[in-house]
Design a protein around this motif. Structure first.
Motif, mmCIF file in Angstrom:
data_model
loop_
_atom_site.group_PDB
_atom_site.id
_atom_site.type_symbol
_atom_site.label_atom_id
_atom_site.label_comp_id
_atom_site.label_asym_id
_atom_site.label_seq_id
_atom_site.Cartn_x
_atom_site.Cartn_y
_atom_site.Cartn_z
ATOM 1 N N ASP A 27 0.800 -1.215 0.000
ATOM 2 C CA ASP A 27 0.000 0.000 0.000
ATOM 3 C C ASP A 27 0.835 1.269 0.000
ATOM 4 O OD1 ASP A 27 -2.662 -0.504 -0.356
ATOM 5 O OD2 ASP A 27 -3.063 -0.952 1.754
ATOM 6 N N GLN A 57 -3.486 -1.826 -8.115
ATOM 7 C CA GLN A 57 -4.490 -2.268 -7.150
ATOM 8 C C GLN A 57 -5.250 -1.082 -6.592
ATOM 9 O OE1 GLN A 57 -2.080 -4.353 -4.266
ATOM 10 N NE2 GLN A 57 -1.945 -2.589 -2.917
ATOM 11 N N SER A 58 -6.488 -1.349 -6.228
ATOM 12 C CA SER A 58 -7.353 -0.303 -5.692
ATOM 13 C C SER A 58 -6.798 0.226 -4.375
ATOM 14 C CB SER A 58 -8.766 -0.857 -5.472
ATOM 15 O OG SER A 58 -9.560 0.069 -4.763
ATOM 16 N N ARG A 59 -6.992 1.487 -4.155
ATOM 17 C CA ARG A 59 -6.557 2.112 -2.900
ATOM 18 C C ARG A 59 -7.738 2.350 -1.954
ATOM 19 N NH1 ARG A 59 -1.585 4.545 -3.291
ATOM 20 N NH2 ARG A 59 -2.166 6.332 -2.019
ATOM 21 N N ARG A 62 -7.776 1.805 2.202
ATOM 22 C CA ARG A 62 -6.436 1.582 2.760
ATOM 23 C C ARG A 62 -6.197 2.343 4.058
ATOM 24 N NH1 ARG A 62 -2.552 5.514 0.963
ATOM 25 N NH2 ARG A 62 -0.940 3.914 1.038
ATOM 26 N N ASP A 74 -9.559 -5.988 1.820
ATOM 27 C CA ASP A 74 -8.232 -6.215 1.270
ATOM 28 C C ASP A 74 -8.176 -7.468 0.400
ATOM 29 O OD1 ASP A 74 -7.146 -3.947 2.353
ATOM 30 O OD2 ASP A 74 -6.416 -4.941 4.175
ATOM 31 N N ARG A 77 -9.594 -6.460 -2.812
ATOM 32 C CA ARG A 77 -8.605 -5.656 -3.542
ATOM 33 C C ARG A 77 -7.576 -6.557 -4.196
ATOM 34 N NH1 ARG A 77 -5.867 -2.256 0.586
ATOM 35 N NH2 ARG A 77 -4.894 -1.235 -1.173
ATOM 36 N N ARG A 81 -7.031 -6.846 -8.346
ATOM 37 C CA ARG A 81 -5.870 -6.154 -8.889
ATOM 38 C C ARG A 81 -5.380 -6.870 -10.147
ATOM 39 N NH1 ARG A 81 -0.879 -7.153 -4.609
ATOM 40 N NH2 ARG A 81 -0.677 -9.398 -4.879
#
Length: 372
Positions: A27, A57-59, A62, A74, A77, A81
């Motif tokens: 992250d 990957q999606s944030r 986070r 997570d 995610r 990704r």
């Protein structure tokens, strides 16, 4: 003993945390959500190999505090990704550096020659990685295993039906065995952890390379690492897994064409001064694959251990014929009923110490008692 519902809840949370860990670790990537995921590298005192993957990957989420719902998010995610093709990855190891490109699935491989002497007995080293994307710099580090100069043997082992009972390539079975089964339902063969530790030590703390090869996909890498840790099996520098290349357009895994042979040949070239011990099982093609390696490297492979996992007389007969062929080259193929039998032969050849053999016997006895 915890209530079954509570035990299941604890196991589920643990699985979520392990499966989601790479996403959280990465992250620190750039604003665009670019992340570099690295696997353990390996090498010698003259060259190293490193593999990894670059993701977008999606944030989302986070900044959430750690909780069950953060774990769920997570995992989602991680599932969503995507690997990034055609990305330049800069790799630096000491004074050595190179730039490699990611392939169509976002994977990259780096092979570098070492330009400076390394500490003779230090086995773990660090490589620095960097990706420049849209004027943003994303960084990561990778652990590199380099055995001591005095290492005498390299151990290459299969995993499925050799270290653990069948299921390593089945994600559902892996998750059940790793997190949801009761503690007394062990997933490894009796005595395995002590035997591999004895081979790793060699009686003189040699820290021999332990290289594990599997047909399983890279997506369960973290679960395998956790599995080895839980069962006290030396993790070794590397897990040589496969790229299954799964997608909506291609839902079936790619064929594993000569995967194990390629890995062993590469190790033979890398560790030119060392002899090899190969470990596998009778269930598939390990005896045939390892015998082919003996044909190619007759003076380098000292012993092949094959775990007998069925009661098929015809299969045993075919392996005995291969054993005779291997013996004629000066090597040995041992078809063993259990881990203790392998360890007994290893002791006779000086691969493990008396203390190591005693530890295998004791662990196997305890494991068998647990299984009943």
């Amino acid at each position: 003993m915890p209530h079954p519902r509570k035990r299941f809840s604890q196991a589920l949370r643990r699985w979520l945390q392990v499966f989601a860990s790479p996403v959280r670790e990465e992250d620190d990537g750039g604003k665009a959500g670019i992340a570099i995921h690295t696997y353990r590298g390996y090498g010698s005192h003259s060259e190293i190999y490193l593999m990894g993957r670059v993701f977008r990957q999606s944030r989302v989420g986070r900044s959430m505090k750690q909780s069950f719902w953060r774990d769920i998010l997570d995992v989602l995610r991680r599932i969503t990704r995507r690997g990034m093709p055609g990305v330049n990855v800069a790799v630096r190891f000491g004074d050595s550096h190179t730039v490699v490109d990611t392939d169509a699935d976002g994977y990259f491989r780096a092979h570098m020659m070492i330009n400076e002497p390394l500490p003779p007995n230090k086995v773990w080293h660090k490589a620095e990685l960097k990706v420049l994307f849209r004027n943003e710099t994303v960084k990561a580090r990778a652990a590199i295993y380099i055995p001591p100069l005095e290492t005498d043997y390299v151990v290459v082992s299969d995993i499925d039906d050799t270290v653990m009972y069948t299921g390593v390539a089945n994600k559902a079975k892996m998750m059940i065995r790793l997190f949801f089964e009761k503690a007394d339902r062990r997933a490894v063969f009796p005595g395995v952890a002590a035997f591999y530790q004895a081979l790793f030590d060699g009686g003189e703390d040699r820290k021999r390379p332990l290289l594990y090869v599997s047909r399983a996909p890279w997506t369960i890498y973290e679960m395998l690492v956790e599995f080895f840790r839980m069962h006290r099996i030396p993790e070794g520098p590397v897990l040589f897994l496969r790229e299954w290349g799964l997608s909506w357009k291609s839902p079936l895994p790619r064929r594993a064409v000569h995967h194990k042979q390629m890995v062993i040949r590469q190790m033979m070239q890398l560790y030119k001064e060392q002899s090899f011990i190969l470990i596998g099982d009778s269930g598939q093609k390990d005896p045939e694959v390892y015998t082919q390696m003996v044909r190619e490297f007759p003076s380098r492979i000292k012993t092949i251990y094959i775990r007998s996992i069925d009661e098929n007389p015809e299969r045993d007969k075919s392996i005995s014929e291969l054993a005779r062929e291997v013996h004629e080259t000066g090597s040995t193929l041992v078809l063993a009923e259990d881990t203790v039998s392998m360890a007994r032969h290893a002791l006779s050849q000086g691969y493990i110490s008396k203390e190591g053999f005693a530890a295998v016997q004791e662990e196997a006895r305890k494991d068998e008692a647990i299984r009943g």
